[in-house]
Design an enzyme around this catalytic site. Structure first.
Site, PDB file in Angstrom:
ATOM      1  CG  ASP A 193      -1.958  -0.978   1.437  1.00 17.71           C
ATOM      2  OD1 ASP A 193      -2.475  -1.227  -0.006  1.00 17.71           O
ATOM      3  OD2 ASP A 193      -2.763  -1.238   2.156  1.00 17.71           O
ATOM      4  NE  ARG A 237      -4.495  -1.586  -4.549  1.00 13.29           N
ATOM      5  CZ  ARG A 237      -4.170  -1.673  -3.107  1.00 13.29           C
ATOM      6  NH1 ARG A 237      -3.861  -0.866  -2.366  1.00 13.29           N
ATOM      7  NH2 ARG A 237      -4.091  -3.037  -2.917  1.00 13.29           N
TER       8      ARG A 237
HETATM    9  C1  LIG Z   1      -8.772  -1.139  -3.696  1.00 10.43           C
HETATM   10  C2  LIG Z   1      -8.224   0.454  -3.381  1.00 10.43           C
HETATM   11  C3  LIG Z   1      -7.073   0.320  -2.753  1.00 10.43           C
HETATM   12  C4  LIG Z   1      -6.709   1.470  -2.153  1.00 10.43           C
HETATM   13  N1  LIG Z   1      -5.397   1.726  -1.854  1.00 10.43           N
HETATM   14  C5  LIG Z   1      -4.866   2.994  -1.371  1.00 10.43           C
HETATM   15  C6  LIG Z   1      -3.473   3.062  -0.974  1.00 10.43           C
HETATM   16  O1  LIG Z   1      -2.772   2.064  -0.845  1.00 10.43           O
HETATM   17  N2  LIG Z   1      -2.873   4.272  -0.624  1.00 10.43           N
HETATM   18  C7  LIG Z   1      -3.891   5.406  -0.739  1.00 10.43           C
HETATM   19  O2  LIG Z   1      -3.487   6.585  -0.374  1.00 10.43           O
HETATM   20  N3  LIG Z   1      -5.249   5.186  -0.985  1.00 10.43           N
HETATM   21  C8  LIG Z   1      -5.825   4.158  -1.146  1.00 10.43           C
HETATM   22  N4  LIG Z   1      -7.200   3.926  -1.597  1.00 10.43           N
HETATM   23  C9  LIG Z   1      -7.955   5.105  -1.533  1.00 10.43           C
HETATM   24  C10 LIG Z   1      -8.084   6.052  -2.646  1.00 10.43           C
HETATM   25  O3  LIG Z   1      -6.857   6.628  -2.715  1.00 10.43           O
HETATM   26  C11 LIG Z   1      -9.119   7.048  -2.620  1.00 10.43           C
HETATM   27  O4  LIG Z   1      -9.026   7.731  -1.230  1.00 10.43           O
HETATM   28  C12 LIG Z   1     -10.628   6.154  -2.653  1.00 10.43           C
HETATM   29  O5  LIG Z   1     -10.604   5.165  -3.323  1.00 10.43           O
HETATM   30  C13 LIG Z   1     -11.580   7.315  -2.864  1.00 10.43           C
HETATM   31  O6  LIG Z   1     -11.469   7.912  -4.133  1.00 10.43           O
HETATM   32  P1  LIG Z   1     -11.942   7.514  -5.379  1.00 10.43           P
HETATM   33  O7  LIG Z   1     -11.260   7.279  -6.576  1.00 10.43           O
HETATM   34  O8  LIG Z   1     -13.190   6.129  -4.882  1.00 10.43           O
HETATM   35  O9  LIG Z   1     -13.040   8.585  -5.943  1.00 10.43           O
HETATM   36  P2  LIG Z   1     -13.644   9.784  -4.936  1.00 10.43           P
HETATM   37  O10 LIG Z   1     -13.329  10.986  -5.436  1.00 10.43           O
HETATM   38  O11 LIG Z   1     -13.787   9.493  -3.455  1.00 10.43           O
HETATM   39  O12 LIG Z   1     -15.291   9.491  -5.597  1.00 10.43           O
HETATM   40  C14 LIG Z   1     -15.336   9.746  -6.609  1.00 10.43           C
HETATM   41  C15 LIG Z   1     -16.927   9.358  -7.217  1.00 10.43           C
HETATM   42  O13 LIG Z   1     -16.974   8.310  -6.860  1.00 10.43           O
HETATM   43  C16 LIG Z   1     -18.281   7.727  -6.269  1.00 10.43           C
HETATM   44  N5  LIG Z   1     -18.171   7.139  -5.047  1.00 10.43           N
HETATM   45  C17 LIG Z   1     -17.248   7.433  -4.057  1.00 10.43           C
HETATM   46  N6  LIG Z   1     -17.610   6.849  -2.910  1.00 10.43           N
HETATM   47  C18 LIG Z   1     -18.749   6.271  -3.171  1.00 10.43           C
HETATM   48  C19 LIG Z   1     -19.642   5.671  -2.035  1.00 10.43           C
HETATM   49  N7  LIG Z   1     -19.354   5.508  -0.825  1.00 10.43           N
HETATM   50  N8  LIG Z   1     -21.084   5.462  -2.602  1.00 10.43           N
HETATM   51  C20 LIG Z   1     -21.377   5.753  -4.019  1.00 10.43           C
HETATM   52  N9  LIG Z   1     -20.444   6.451  -4.586  1.00 10.43           N
HETATM   53  C21 LIG Z   1     -19.286   6.680  -4.232  1.00 10.43           C
HETATM   54  C22 LIG Z   1     -19.099   9.019  -6.247  1.00 10.43           C
HETATM   55  O14 LIG Z   1     -19.863   9.205  -7.596  1.00 10.43           O
HETATM   56  C23 LIG Z   1     -18.114  10.134  -6.207  1.00 10.43           C
HETATM   57  O15 LIG Z   1     -18.322  11.295  -6.794  1.00 10.43           O
HETATM   58  C24 LIG Z   1      -7.629   2.586  -2.160  1.00 10.43           C
HETATM   59  C25 LIG Z   1      -8.569   2.746  -2.895  1.00 10.43           C
HETATM   60  C26 LIG Z   1      -9.049   1.616  -3.635  1.00 10.43           C
HETATM   61  C27 LIG Z   1     -10.257   1.405  -3.998  1.00 10.43           C
END
Ligand SMILES: Cc1cc2nc3c(=O)[nH]c(=O)nc-3n(C[C@H](O)[C@H](O)[C@H](O)COP(=O)(O)OP(=O)(O)OC[C@H]3O[C@@H](n4cnc5c(N)ncnc54)[C@H](O)[C@@H]3O)c2cc1C
Length: 311
Positions: free
Chosen positions: A137, A187
């Site tokens: 991560d 990732r």
């Molecule tokens: C598998 C995975 C591994 C990850 N690993 C790391 C890591 O190692 N380090 C790190 O810093 N971060 C990690 N993250 C977290 C990531 O960096 C983001 O903080 C997190 O995924 C939120 O960003 P987003 O791309 O989903 O978009 P966001 O900008 O949060 O959301 C964009 C859009 O997605 C939709 N959406 C988001 N959440 C929801 C919800 N709960 N219900 C319905 N619609 C929703 C909405 O339409 C929203 O407008 C990981 C995320 C995932 C999915």
């Protein structure tokens, strides 16, 4: 503003104590976390795999400054991998594990990088025995350099070791270019931590544009992209890139967090795409949960209501 407050709270010991000791409704934590034990994680992994999804399991906890704790986390991962193998879930990488470098020693006052490297190597060896892989991560931007160096070093012995690029960091495009190698598992996510403007893009459109740039580089490269987002726009861009690059469905995967957009996870998998669910378990759920609330403050109302109703 609320996002910054929540991210600060994810790092605050006082807030941690207050919230962790509140009689939380089990449902709130259970929505995002498999349970407290490796057996819970194995049981939920089985359900997800039976539903046609892939899994990456994360043992909750980070930022340890105690070598014994780092060793205990390493032992927990090795035990988890044995349990996943015994349950027949790890072969072919259907269930793999995600590891935070600071949970296995990166921030130790002495020999942090060496300890984290050795502990991740132990977990990689256990994963190899179980027929699966490890992804390291990404955490605070201050750990990015050390994390990338650890992964690059360990890839000599474990070429399938995965790593994470945070598109919010200004260094993301350069890291993507450096990682564009055959077999490299990368990732791509937006990034869950607050970083200063010197290191990171601060507006959402900039972070999204950076994500799209990195996605193009990874999808057109020789590696194995892991598209981690819940953002429907970015998921569509990834799908279009895959078509453009004539990528077979097994040459990349989508990734989403357990409990977030579960219907979308199943819909994507039903189209023939590979979808991996990031599944955390363990007692140390506080920082993880508060970061999820920071991403979607709408969930805060749900969380506060369940705090009140559990009293
Ligand atoms: C598998 C995975 C591994 C990850 N690993 C790391 C890591 O190692 N380090 C790190 O810093 N971060 C990690 N993250 C977290 C990531 O960096 C983001 O903080 C997190 O995924 C939120 O960003 P987003 O791309 O989903 O978009 P966001 O900008 O949060 O959301 C964009 C859009 O997605 C939709 N959406 C988001 N959440 C929801 C919800 N709960 N219900 C319905 N619609 C929703 C909405 O339409 C929203 O407008 C990981 C995320 C995932 C999915």
């Amino acid at each position: 503003m609320l996002r910054h407050m929540l991210l600060a709270a994810s790092d605050s010991d006082r807030a941690r104590q207050l919230i962790s000791s509140a009689p939380l409704a089990r449902g709130v934590v259970a929505r995002y976390v498999a349970g407290e034990s490796a057996a819970d994680a194995v049981a939920v992994s089985r359900d997800l795999i039976d539903a046609g999804l892939l899994v990456t399991v994360d043992y909750l906890g980070e930022d340890t400054t105690d070598p014994d704790q780092a060793a205990a986390v390493t032992a927990e991962y090795c035990g988890l991998l044995r349990q996943l193998a015994a349950a027949g879930l790890s072969r072919g990488g259907r269930a793999e594990v995600s590891v935070k470098p600071t949970a296995v020693g990166l921030q130790l006052p002495e020999h942090g990088r060496k300890t984290a490297t050795e502990n991740i190597a132990r977990i990689c060896a256990a994963a190899r025995d179980a027929g699966t892989t490890v992804t390291v991560d990404a955490e605070e931007h201050t750990t990015a350099e050390a994390t990338q160096a650890i992964v690059a070093g360990l890839r000599q012995d474990f070429p399938d070791l995965g790593c994470v690029i945070q598109s919010s960091l200004r260094r993301a495009a350069g890291d993507c270019a450096a990682l564009a190698r055959p077999g490299s598992r990368v990732r791509l996510c937006k990034g869950a931590y607050d970083s200063p403007a010197t290191a990171a893009f601060t507006s959402r459109p900039e972070v999204d544009r950076s994500y799209a740039r990195c996605l193009r580089a990874l999808m057109s490269g020789p590696g194995y992209p892991m598209v981690a987002t819940h953002d429907p726009r970015l998921t569509r861009i990834a799908a279009a890139q895959a078509v453009l690059e004539r990528r077979a469905p097994e040459s990349f995967e989508y990734q989403m967090l357990y409990g977030i957009r579960p219907a979308e996870q199943r819909r994507l998998a039903a189209t023939g795409a590979q979808v991996r669910v990031y599944l955390p378990y363990g007692r140390d759920w506080y920082a993880y949960l508060v970061r999820r609330l920071a991403e979607r403050p709408a969930n805060l109302t749900f969380f506060l209501r369940s705090l009140a109703s559990s009293r």
